[in-house]
Design an enzyme around this catalytic site. Structure first.
Site, mmCIF file in Angstrom:
data_model
loop_
_atom_site.group_PDB
_atom_site.id
_atom_site.type_symbol
_atom_site.label_atom_id
_atom_site.label_comp_id
_atom_site.label_asym_id
_atom_site.label_seq_id
_atom_site.Cartn_x
_atom_site.Cartn_y
_atom_site.Cartn_z
ATOM 1 C CB CYS A 69 -2.130 3.174 -4.329
ATOM 2 S SG CYS A 69 -3.608 2.047 -3.943
ATOM 3 C CG HIS A 128 -1.595 -0.847 1.237
ATOM 4 N ND1 HIS A 128 -2.682 -0.901 0.643
ATOM 5 C CD2 HIS A 128 -2.006 -2.225 1.995
ATOM 6 C CE1 HIS A 128 -3.823 -1.210 0.577
ATOM 7 N NE2 HIS A 128 -2.941 -2.900 1.137
#
Lengths: 614, 342
Positions: B198, B156
């Site tokens: 991301c 992440h």
């Protein structure tokens, strides 16, 4: 260079050269090691089946002399280098997932706690702590496990519980300066641990019994345990020179009744998804043993293929029948798929309990205090002495004064106690108790602890999972070999320990590990604090600022109209305006006043806007 | 007696390699400038719902191994165990596809850093080589100035950082500095940096060392999306970019001539939904002329010697002394395992 390629000797000559070299190398040096592969299969009355693989390498060199560890043949070089570099005399590593149910399954050949357990006896030298720290790092790289977490915070020096398993002088083994014991209860065991373990085998994992080790099936089992045990043994019966023994064990327990419509049928194909197609040519002993003691009584089962012969194992107080297969006899014409077929479905019955077994659990509630209780059951009709060892992490502050040993309500005074309190962030609590277990009774050991606050950097990333406490170790000596399957101390192979004339059997068993929650801060706190603080600032400060910086003008409450009155006056104006012309002048003045009021209200609203912008 | 033996071995090995060489000239072997390949594959996420990150990194691990990089040259960091997790309905397996069923966990996986060991500190120490002396070889990045290093990270991330295990973060500035340290210590020849998180582009924006080729699964301001859910597992099993990258890599063989330029075009916007970003300005060679196997495969180039070399017998003892005879006067005995009176 292209022309050189065209003039290359053919493949045949290269092959001949290789062949000649291999033969040549065989004549150099006499190999003084031997290797055996054995498989012991034991069905339990609870429906489970245990498969115990044992790969034993005995090398006739002394581990006390590291310079003799050269010319490696069957002994793995990677492990040998680690043993000699870090002055190891004995090494015992087990990697386990699952809990061995002593009440149902008796005693395993090698008892191991859930997670990783490592205990090592070092050669006498100074600076054993540093050597231990270096050794666990080296082993973590060798076995792909996080053994480097076995630092001083979880390492103890057991005084009575973990004496050397091999050759050692009395003076050496009584000195606990050279032993280190540590466990990692949380450690996961998966294919990444099986891969380096298999690489230590002389025949690798492609041929021999190791070819059955299908990781997808093994890790689907009820219980699995990998073991690496290195110790010194006698070379011969005279025992004037030591040899080094490496025992690699893998114990898997399956539950075949869930697949086979209630029957305890098992086979290599159904348990490992493979059949045995080869045997390791480097092994001297290549055998499979199946425990068929209960074959004629209920539950009846038959083995296929028919065993080569059936041994009667006699160990003090216990008689077992072992079916023996010599692997070489069963590989042709097709591979060996050892099968057991049961006539009837499994019926659950009370299995006979083992002589000594234990249970341990956490007591108490809340996040401030707690307690640990361990119940040790003695089902024999004789008393026995037991050594109980516990390692408690420093953050569970044990109250030694609360330690109680009770048997049937009566307090028992331990014969000896070794209690070393913890040092915060340095050493764990170490407790060893020696006391007597009375016949046919339950002994309860209890103590209470208080949970400590950790510093916020000391919490693991998944802090709310809890913290583990390693399993307690119970050591005793049994007068009867009831449900006892471990190898004797003086021999290496399973087949050598089937008939044992000794009258005392050393037993070590591990209890459950404990999972304890510590008072954990809310790690989402910083985000929450920011939200809360900003809301408080916006509401409280903003309101205060408005109160202190705005100019308030009084308005006449009688002239202020409510909503309904405003609507009525609006409709009245519409009705009356075409009729009341002379009144219009009079109404202009109040409307002027209204305009003034509205202007001041606009000013106020502008001020308000101004405030909100700033 | 041993020296001519060793010499004989050497000639034989040279013969064996000659026999297996593909017939190209030695000048072509060393055109790319690197002699060995390393891979540092990092998964930074913990917990079951991050199953896809473990599947990501294992997919790339599988491709690297298949194309020739040995385990001794791969540093695999997996922050949590999915294969033997109690929630896994098929133990010891990690699948990247609910239907195709490639077990990316495989049968011979070796994880070097597992669980709590995957921290920012350990990752930077591995890259820069500043590890404590007791660290074993399998946990060290022993690359030199002729090594091509593949660095793959997944987890992440956000604008300028990558989260490690819900507890800490690595920033793009730290990462750029780590690569600069590697460059100054001559720890790489070329680096291929792949990141699937991301806002992944932000992680390579601060790089300033030469010879780095970077690709990211999304631009700043975009999220990288996952591909599909496996209903029996209950979570997403793979991320889009790595799924299509793996699909491409499955068509590559160790002798393939596919280029990095083709690899950088993998996963266009209609497949990935996020825009794949790349950074080629620090890379000296033309991306369309660089072979994919320069980073994902392993070079086993051999220099052919027509002459024989005589080596000194430095290490082997020709006759071992009777060292195994540690004969004692009295017979040795086994230690008493239960030291208390029974």
């Amino acid at each position: 260079m292209a022309s050189d390629n065209a003039n290359l000797p053919g493949g045949k000559i290269t092959f001949l050269l290789f062949f000649a070299l291999v033969n040549f190398s065989f004549t150099i040096g006499i190999h003084n090691d031997n290797f055996s592969e054995e498989l012991y299969v034991k069905p339990f009355s609870s429906g489970h089946v245990m498969f115990h693989f044992q790969f034993t390498t005995v090398w006739n060199v002394s581990i006390d002399k590291p310079e003799s560890f050269q010319h490696y043949h069957l002994f793995p070089k990677s492990l040998g280098d680690v043993l000699t570099t870090y002055k190891v005399k004995e090494l015992h590593l087990s990697q386990t997932q699952g809990l061995w149910k002593h009440e149902k399954w008796g005693y395993p050949p090698e008892d191991a706690p859930p997670g990783d357990e490592l205990w090592v006896w070092f050669q006498p030298h100074s600076g054993v702590d540093q050597t231990w720290a270096d050794l666990v790092n080296a082993l973590s790289g060798l076995f792909c496990a996080s053994l480097n977490f076995m630092d001083s915070k979880s390492t103890v020096q057991p005084r009575w519980s973990f004496r050397p398993a091999g050759l050692a002088s009395e003076f050496y083994s009584a000195n606990s300066r050279f032993v280190r014991y540590s466990t990692l209860p949380r450690e996961v065991v998966c294919t990444e641990n099986l891969t380096p373990w298999k690489k230590l085998l002389p025949c690798g994992s492609k041929i021999g019994l190791a070819s059955l080790l299908n990781s997808v099936k093994i890790y689907d089992g009820f219980y699995h345990s990998l073991g690496v045990h290195v110790r010194s043994v006698c070379q011969d019966t005279q025992c004037l020179t030591p040899a080094t023994e490496l025992k690699q064990t893998l114990t898997v327990v399956y539950d075949p009744t869930t697949n086979k419509n209630g029957k305890q049928d098992w086979s290599f194909q159904s348990m490992f998804d493979r059949t045995l197609q080869s045997q390791c040519p480097l092994a001297d002993t290549r055998k499979i043993y199946v425990d068929v003691t209960t074959q004629e009584t209920l539950p009846k089962f038959s083995l296929s293929p028919v065993p080569d012969f059936v041994l009667n194992q006699k160990r003090s107080g216990e008689e077992r029948k072992i079916a023996v297969y010599q692997i070489g006899n069963h590989l042709s014409p097709s591979s060996l798929n050892l099968k057991a077929m049961y006539e009837e479905k499994l019926t659950f019955s009370n299995s006979s309990l083992p002589p000594v077994y234990a249970n341990r659990f956490v007591t108490g509630y809340g996040l401030e205090r707690g307690g640990v209780t361990c119940m040790i059951y003695n089902t024999m009709s004789s008393n026995t002495t037991v050594i109980f060892m516990e390692t408690v992490p420093w953050f569970l502050r044990v109250y030694f004064s609360s330690l109680r040993i009770e048997n049937d309500g009566k307090e028992i005074k331990p014969y000896k106690i070794n209690f070393i309190p913890a040092k915060d962030r340095a050493n764990p609590y170490q407790m060893e108790l020696v006391f007597r277990l009375f016949a046919n009774s339950v002994t309860k050991i209890t103590y209470s602890f208080e949970r400590a606050f950790l510093k916020w950097t000391e919490y693991p990333p998944d802090a709310n999972h809890g913290f583990y406490v390693s399993s307690a170790v119970v050591s005793t000596v049994l007068p009867v070999a009831s449900q006892y399957t471990a190898t004797s101390q003086s021999v290496s192979l399973l087949e050598e320990s089937f008939s044992d004339s000794s009258s005392s059997f050393f037993l070590r068993l591990h209890t459950e590990t404990l999972l304890v929650s510590l008072p954990t801060p809310d790690f989402s706190m910083p985000y929450n604090v920011i939200c809360l603080a900003c809301t408080v600032v916006a509401i409280a400060f903003g309101s205060l600022h408005n109160l202190t910086t705005r100019d308030f003008t009084a308005s006449d409450p009688s002239k202020r109209k409510g909503l309904v009155a405003k609507l009525k006056s609006f409709f009245k104006k519409e009705k009356e305006s075409p009729e009341n012309k002379p009144d219009s002048k009079e109404e202009e003045i109040p409307s002027q006043k209204d305009k003034d009021n509205s202007k001041s209200e606009e000013k106020d609203s502008k001020k308000k806007d101004g405030n909100s912008e700033t | 007696m041993a020296a001519p033996m060793v010499n004989f071995y050497f000639q034989l090995i040279a013969f064996a390699f000659l026999h297996q060489c593909t017939g190209t000239s030695p000048e072509e072997f060393f055109k790319s400038g690197h002699t060995n390949n390393w891979a540092v594959l990092v998964d930074t996420s913990r917990f079951w719902f991050n199953y896809r990150h473990v599947a990501n990194v294992l997919s790339i691990y599988r491709s690297c191994k298949r194309l020739g990089i040995p385990d001794s040259r791969i540093i695999l960091m997996v922050a949590d165990d999915m294969a033997c997790n109690p929630r896994n309905p098929r133990p010891a397996t990690v699948f990247n596809n609910a239907n195709n069923q490639i077990n990316v966990y495989g049968d011979d996986v070796e994880v070097d850093y597992r669980g709590y060991e995957v921290t920012v500190e350990n990752f930077i120490r591995v890259l820069t080589g500043r590890l404590p002396p007791s660290t074993p070889r399998s946990k060290r990045l022993l690359s030199d100035e002729h090594s091509n290093v593949l660095v793959y990270m997944t987890g992440h991330g956000g604008d300028g950082f990558l989260k490690f295990q819900d507890a800490e973060e690595i920033s793009n500035v730290e990462l750029a500095d780590a690569f600069e340290q590697m460059w100054q210590k001559r720890r790489y020849h070329e680096v291929f940096f792949m990141i699937d998180t991301c806002q992944a582009e932000s992680m390579f924006q601060k790089f300033y060392s030469p010879n780095i080729l970077a690709v990211a699964s999304s631009k700043v301001g975009e999220d990288s999306l996952s591909h599909h859910v496996d209903p029996s597992i209950g979570v997403y099993v793979i991320d889009r970019y790595t799924y299509y990258a793996l699909e491409f890599l499955e068509t590559v063989t160790p002798g393939s001539k596919k280029t990095m330029g083709q690899f950088l075009e993998v996963c266009p916007k209609y497949q990935c939904i996020s825009t794949v970003a790349k950074r080629t300005d620090l890379f000296r060679r033309d991306v369309n002329k660089v072979l994919l196997t320069d980073f994902f495969g392993s070079v086993r180039n051999v220099e052919l010697l027509p002459d024989s070399i005589h080596l000194q017998n430095a290490t082997l003892h020709t006759h071992s002394e009777d060292s195994s005879d540690v004969k004692s006067d009295k017979p040795l005995s086994y230690a008493q395992q239960f030291p208390m009176p029974v």
